[in-house]
Design an enzyme around this catalytic site. Structure first.
Site, PDB file in Angstrom:
ATOM      1  N   ASN A 298       0.857  -1.211   0.000  1.00 23.57           N
ATOM      2  CA  ASN A 298       0.000   0.000   0.000  1.00 23.57           C
ATOM      3  C   ASN A 298       0.885   1.250   0.000  1.00 23.57           C
ATOM      4  OD1 ASN A 298       0.674  -0.742   2.639  1.00 23.57           O
ATOM      5  ND2 ASN A 298      -1.256  -0.075   3.531  1.00 23.57           N
TER       6      ASN A 298
ATOM      7  N   HIS B 175      -2.679 -11.131   9.600  1.00 26.79           N
ATOM      8  CA  HIS B 175      -3.149 -10.663  10.916  1.00 26.79           C
ATOM      9  C   HIS B 175      -4.484 -11.265  11.385  1.00 26.79           C
ATOM     10  CE1 HIS B 175      -5.270  -7.953   8.209  1.00 26.79           C
ATOM     11  NE2 HIS B 175      -4.242  -7.143   8.038  1.00 26.79           N
TER      12      HIS B 175
ATOM     13  N   ASP C 293       2.923  -6.666  11.619  1.00 27.06           N
ATOM     14  CA  ASP C 293       2.069  -5.662  10.970  1.00 27.06           C
ATOM     15  C   ASP C 293       2.549  -4.258  11.367  1.00 27.06           C
ATOM     16  OD1 ASP C 293       0.171  -4.411   9.437  1.00 27.06           O
ATOM     17  OD2 ASP C 293      -1.557  -5.157  10.567  1.00 27.06           O
TER      18      ASP C 293
ATOM     19  N   HIS D 235       2.681   5.585  11.415  1.00 22.66           N
ATOM     20  CA  HIS D 235       2.021   6.807  10.945  1.00 22.66           C
ATOM     21  C   HIS D 235       2.648   7.978  11.684  1.00 22.66           C
ATOM     22  CE1 HIS D 235      -1.116   4.712   8.743  1.00 22.66           C
ATOM     23  NE2 HIS D 235      -1.349   3.952   9.786  1.00 22.66           N
TER      24      HIS D 235
HETATM   25  O1  DOR Z   1      -3.667  -1.307  11.118  1.00 23.88           O
HETATM   26  C1  DOR Z   1      -3.401  -1.444   9.941  1.00 23.88           C
HETATM   27  N1  DOR Z   1      -2.546  -0.617   9.311  1.00 23.88           N
HETATM   28  N2  DOR Z   1      -3.997  -2.429   9.255  1.00 23.88           N
HETATM   29  C2  DOR Z   1      -3.898  -2.519   7.942  1.00 23.88           C
HETATM   30  O2  DOR Z   1      -4.470  -3.413   7.389  1.00 23.88           O
HETATM   31  C3  DOR Z   1      -3.111  -1.540   7.166  1.00 23.88           C
HETATM   32  C4  DOR Z   1      -2.091  -0.908   7.993  1.00 23.88           C
HETATM   33  C5  DOR Z   1      -1.502   0.328   7.390  1.00 23.88           C
HETATM   34  O3  DOR Z   1      -1.089   0.310   6.240  1.00 23.88           O
HETATM   35  O4  DOR Z   1      -1.402   1.351   8.096  1.00 23.88           O
END
Ligand code: DOR
Length: 426
Positions: free
Chosen positions: A89, A227, A299, A303
């Protein structure tokens, strides 16, 4: 030659008190005459194969303000990881070889450890048209639209057929959007109802696992579930394995170490899927113990501080995990007697490598020198301000943990160290 002495080496399923020798990029037999070798003393430490995380987000290209290949791999090295698989992504999404090339160039330039990207399942992760599977296959660990579920059964069926043809796994983020309210903040359970939070129903995960398992039965595609967070998904995957379907799955440390009863209204507890109930946590643990749950992936999803500052309702989904995974898992699962250390190590290294067909990493002569040196007696407090990741949001901030990563070696190079001052290279 580098010689690691004074520690215990975990090799071939056994703990041995012997030196580990490295020459160039590889592990070599320990020579009788070690004159001239650089000796690194690691007394009291345990040397284990480097951890492999099949689910991280490194955000480059496209979102370097959240994480870069450099900062992400530095965080991975600090967590004892020597191989990670990076989710697609990104911007551009690696859906063609040209788009993937941008990411491959950054990895080549900046990565401190081994990074295997995923290609996306669909163009732009938009869920409709398939990515260029044949062109991407030689360079990717598998195909995933992580961050989103593939909503169309037909598109997923076609994706599985393509993945099977190029001999790569589909690595599925399972989420049926028709079973999900858009404004969800946490798991839809007693805690959410008591505290007035909009909930994310377990069904939104396991219904899509169920659909995909039907498609695996039809197509024979290798299929890995990302996950896993619900007890229903664990039960479905257990049955699918009994049936002999080519299925595997991962869960993450936060689903094993926490339940929704421990949440506070803070963005560092917000991720997708959400932390679920004690019953779900117990089922995940039982799944790890009986082999239904194959591996533990972090995972790792960094951010910015602002993006995580809006509480459970408004923060973006995702928490960082690479630098806390082993210390948290060791402290909460192994020290408490819930799991043997060998079981944890299998979920962090051997099993993910088997699933994805990576070279074995067992600390045997001839293999790449990829290992982590663990200090199991280094009590400390998790402090996110000291992370190497650019992301700081972790549900484990302030936790007391008993183990630390003392050093990480990848391809014969020391990529991270945190040894007490009295040790070191002599
Ligand atoms: O918590 C998450 N963050 N779950 C996801 O599926 C994507 C990921 C993200 O890319 O931040």
């Amino acid at each position: 030659m580098l010689l690691f002495t004074g520690g215990t080496v975990y090799r071939g399923g056994q703990f041995r008190e012997e030196p580990l020798a490295v020459s160039g990029a590889n592990i070599v037999p320990c020579p009788a005459n070690t004159d001239g070798a650089s000796v690194i003393r690691v007394p009291g430490c345990l040397i284990v194969p480097g951890f492999t995380d099949v689910h991280v987000h490194f955000r480059q290209p496209g979102f370097a303000y959240k994480e870069t290949i450099y900062s992400g791999t530095f965080a991975a090295a600090a967590g004892g990881y020597t191989t990670v698989c990076a989710m697609p992504n990104l911007n551009p999404v690696p859906d063609t070889l040209e788009h993937l090339q941008t990411q491959l160039d950054l990895i080549k330039r900046d990565a401190l450890i081994r990074v295997r990207p995923y290609g996306s399942i669909t163009r732009g992760e938009r869920g409709a048209e398939l990515s260029d599977f044949a062109a991407l296959a030689p360079y990717v660990a598998g195909f995933s639209d992580d961050g989103k579920g593939v909503q169309s059964r037909e598109v997923m069926r076609e994706a599985m057929e393509h993945a099977k043809a190029v001999k790569k796994p589909i690595v599925a983020h399972c989420e049926d959007e028709s079973l999900l309210r858009k404004d969800w903040a946490i798991h839809d359970g007693a805690f959410a109802r008591r505290n007035g939070f909009p909930g994310n129903a377990s069904e939104s995960e396991w219904r899509q696992v169920e659909r995909d398992l039907e498609l695996v039965r039809e197509t024979g595609c290798q299929y890995h579930v990302c996950h896993v967070s619900t007890k229903e998904s664990v039960a479905l995957i257990r049955d699918a394995k009994r049936e002999g379907l080519p299925v595997s799955c991962e869960t993450a440390p936060h689903y094993l170490a926490l339940t929704d009863e421990e949440l506070s209204d803070d963005g560092r507890f917000k991720m997708n899927p959400p932390i679920r109930s004690a019953d779900d946590r117990d089922a995940l643990l039982a799944g790890l113990l009986d082999g239904t749950v194959d591996c533990i992936a972090t995972d790792h999803a960094p951010h910015s501080a602002e993006e995580k500052s809006r509480g459970l309702r408004g923060s973006l989904n995702g928490v960082v995990g690479l630098e806390t995974a082993f210390p948290v898992l060791y402290t909460t699962l192994v020290e408490t007697g819930l799991m043997a250390l060998e079981t944890l190590l299998r979920a962090l290294c051997a099993r993910p490598r088997e699933i994805f067909g990576f070279a074995s990493c067992t600390l045997s002569p001839g293999e790449a020198a990829d290992f982590a040196i663990l200090d199991l007696n280094r009590p400390h407090t998790v402090n996110s301000t000291r992370f190497h990741s650019l992301g700081r949001a972790t549900p484990f901030d302030g936790w007391g943990v008993s183990a630390a990563i003392a050093m990480t070696v990848c391809g014969g190079k020391i990529v991270y160290h945190n040894l007490p001052y009295r040790e070191g290279i002599s």
